[in-house]
Scaffold this motif. Structure first.
Motif, short mmCIF file in Angstrom:
data_model
loop_
_atom_site.label_atom_id
_atom_site.label_comp_id
_atom_site.label_asym_id
_atom_site.label_seq_id
_atom_site.Cartn_x
_atom_site.Cartn_y
_atom_site.Cartn_z
N ASN A 170 -34.28 21.59 70.31
CA ASN A 170 -33.59 21.07 69.14
C ASN A 170 -34.02 19.63 68.93
OD1 ASN A 170 -31.96 23.42 68.57
ND2 ASN A 170 -30.71 22.86 70.35
N THR A 171 -34.47 19.31 67.72
CA THR A 171 -35.02 17.98 67.44
C THR A 171 -34.30 17.35 66.26
OG1 THR A 171 -37.18 18.78 68.15
CG2 THR A 171 -37.14 16.69 66.98
N VAL A 172 -33.90 16.10 66.40
CA VAL A 172 -33.34 15.30 65.31
C VAL A 172 -34.25 14.08 65.14
CG1 VAL A 172 -31.36 14.03 64.45
CG2 VAL A 172 -31.01 16.04 65.88
N ASN A 173 -34.74 13.86 63.93
CA ASN A 173 -35.66 12.75 63.68
C ASN A 173 -35.20 11.95 62.47
OD1 ASN A 173 -38.43 11.49 64.25
ND2 ASN A 173 -38.55 11.97 62.08
N LEU A 174 -35.11 10.64 62.62
CA LEU A 174 -34.73 9.75 61.53
C LEU A 174 -35.81 8.69 61.35
CD1 LEU A 174 -32.74 8.60 59.43
CD2 LEU A 174 -31.69 7.29 61.29
N ASN A 175 -36.32 8.58 60.13
CA ASN A 175 -37.32 7.58 59.79
C ASN A 175 -36.76 6.74 58.64
OD1 ASN A 175 -39.66 6.17 58.86
ND2 ASN A 175 -40.93 7.74 59.83
N PHE A 176 -36.62 5.42 58.89
CA PHE A 176 -35.97 4.54 57.92
C PHE A 176 -36.81 3.28 57.75
CE2 PHE A 176 -33.33 0.74 57.44
CZ PHE A 176 -32.71 0.99 56.24
#
Length: 387
Positions: free
Chosen positions: A370-376
């Motif tokens: 399970n992967t959660v990725n945030l790019n800001f």
């Protein structure tokens, strides 16, 4: 008299042509910088009317009466087609920089952007499209055959196994190690978690196995001592830069991607099914003889008669086919990824959720991720941004 007639005909033709055409002028600019775009081509779709912009992006051209489609193109920009109304005589146009302009630059250390032709070492970039085709559970295995001088060795420990990367050349007397992995400018730990040997153990994968291919925009391989100097002694064996995806410019966007792969064990060995276990043309006569000749097939012809096996019991002396097929299974890998984001002039954000369930060809094994990725990214000034 003849010359007079030709003159009259030319005047009539000119008046008819002018009645069917009109003049259109304007200026073409870069949508991001606002600078005029020189040497761009403007062409009326389906008609023989065209023009080229001046050094400042201005243009003036003859166009047909009525409405029409105007095609605009320039090197390094995405082509555009617009509709021009019958009463328009002046236009303010713009073009967006296209992918062709991005191919000419490469991101090196600390997010520094340089032109690829000015970089003094070998650079190879693999884009997301290549990583998504016939995708691997470990994204490192997707680099096999795509980068010159890069050897990729996947282990036989299943979908959660380690991907061994080795760039050509031995940088030190201690041996060759894996290149340094850098994600969006931050070095990444890619140590192997666990190891298997003759008497047990397990290969629990490496850092690359944590990454979701749907979140990766590009993977750039930097080779040579000059590239290593950018990141110090940790990059002695080369550098692999990983750039994750950012939101597309415009309104809110939602992307969903489903990927299904299946692994199957293949066996092309041409087995013989005429002679069975044993030596000297004789089948085993006792449990001890069966243990001694467990892997030898120099026995008698297979006839279905009883034979003593290693456990002391009797079994038919017959061929057993399909062992590989019966032992292994087809291993499916299902990946679901959904992302949500928005991009603007001053910043962008993208968040993605991914679930992968990979079943190994060996029963009772596999890996779930399970992967959660945030790019800001937020631009504060022209020279300062936060990401």
């Amino acid at each position: 008299m003849r010359e007079l007639r030709l003159l009259v005909l030319m005047l009539l033709f000119s008046s008819v042509l002018s009645a069917q055409t009109r003049q259109l002028s304007g200026i073409l600019k870069d949508s991001k910088t606002g600078q005029g775009i020189p040497a761009a081509t403007l062409k009326v779709k389906g008609k023989n009317f065209s023009a080229v912009t001046e050094a400042d992006g201005s243009f003036s051209m003859t166009v047909p009466q009525g409405g029409f489609q105007l095609e605009i193109s320039s090197v390094g920009y995405a082509p555009k087609t617009i509709s021009v109304d019958a009463n328009e005589t002046s236009l303010m146009l713009s073009l967006d920089p296209g992918e062709a302009a991005l191919d000419e630059v490469v991101v090196t250390a600390l997010g520094i952007v340089k032109e690829a032709r000015k970089v003094g070492y070998a650079v190879t970039t693999v884009k997301n499209e290549a990583l998504a085709v016939a995708r691997e559970t470990n994204v490192g295995n997707s680099l096999a055959g795509r980068v010159a001088g890069l050897k990729v060795s996947s282990t036989s420990s299943g979908p959660g196994g380690t991907s061994k990367l080795l760039l050509r050349g031995m940088p030190s007397m201690n041996g060759a190690g894996s290149p340094l992995l850098v994600i969006n400018g931050v070095p990444m730990q890619n140590a192997q978690r666990g190891a298997s040997g003759e008497w047990g153990g397990a290969d629990n994968g490496d850092g690359l196995g944590n990454l979701n291919p749907d979140d990766i925009e590009t993977m750039t391989v930097l080779k040579g001592q000059s590239a290593s100097a950018l990141y110090g002694n940790r990059a002695t064996n080369g550098v692999i830069l990983i750039t994750t995806k950012s939101a597309r410019r415009g309104d809110y966007n939602i992307d969903y991607n489903l990927n299904l792969m299946a692994d199957k064990a293949m066996d092309f060995t041409d087995w013989q099914y005429e002679y069975g276990q044993g030596v000297g043309g004789q089948k085993p006569a006792s449990a001890a003889a069966a243990q001694t000749t467990a892997r030898w097939t120099w026995g008698a012809k297979l006839d279905g008669s009883p034979v003593t096996q290693f456990d002391g019991n009797s079994y038919p002396y017959s061929p057993v086919k399909g062992n590989i097929k019966n032992f292994y299974r087809t291993g499916p890998t299902l990946t679901n990824t959904i992302s949500f984001g928005r991009g603007g002039d001053m910043g962008n954000f993208r968040i993605s959720l991914s679930n992968m369930d990979s079943k190994s060809i060996l029963r009772n094994s596999g890996v779930k991720r399970n992967t959660v990725n945030l790019n800001f990214m937020q631009r504060i000034t022209d020279k300062l941004s936060i990401s």
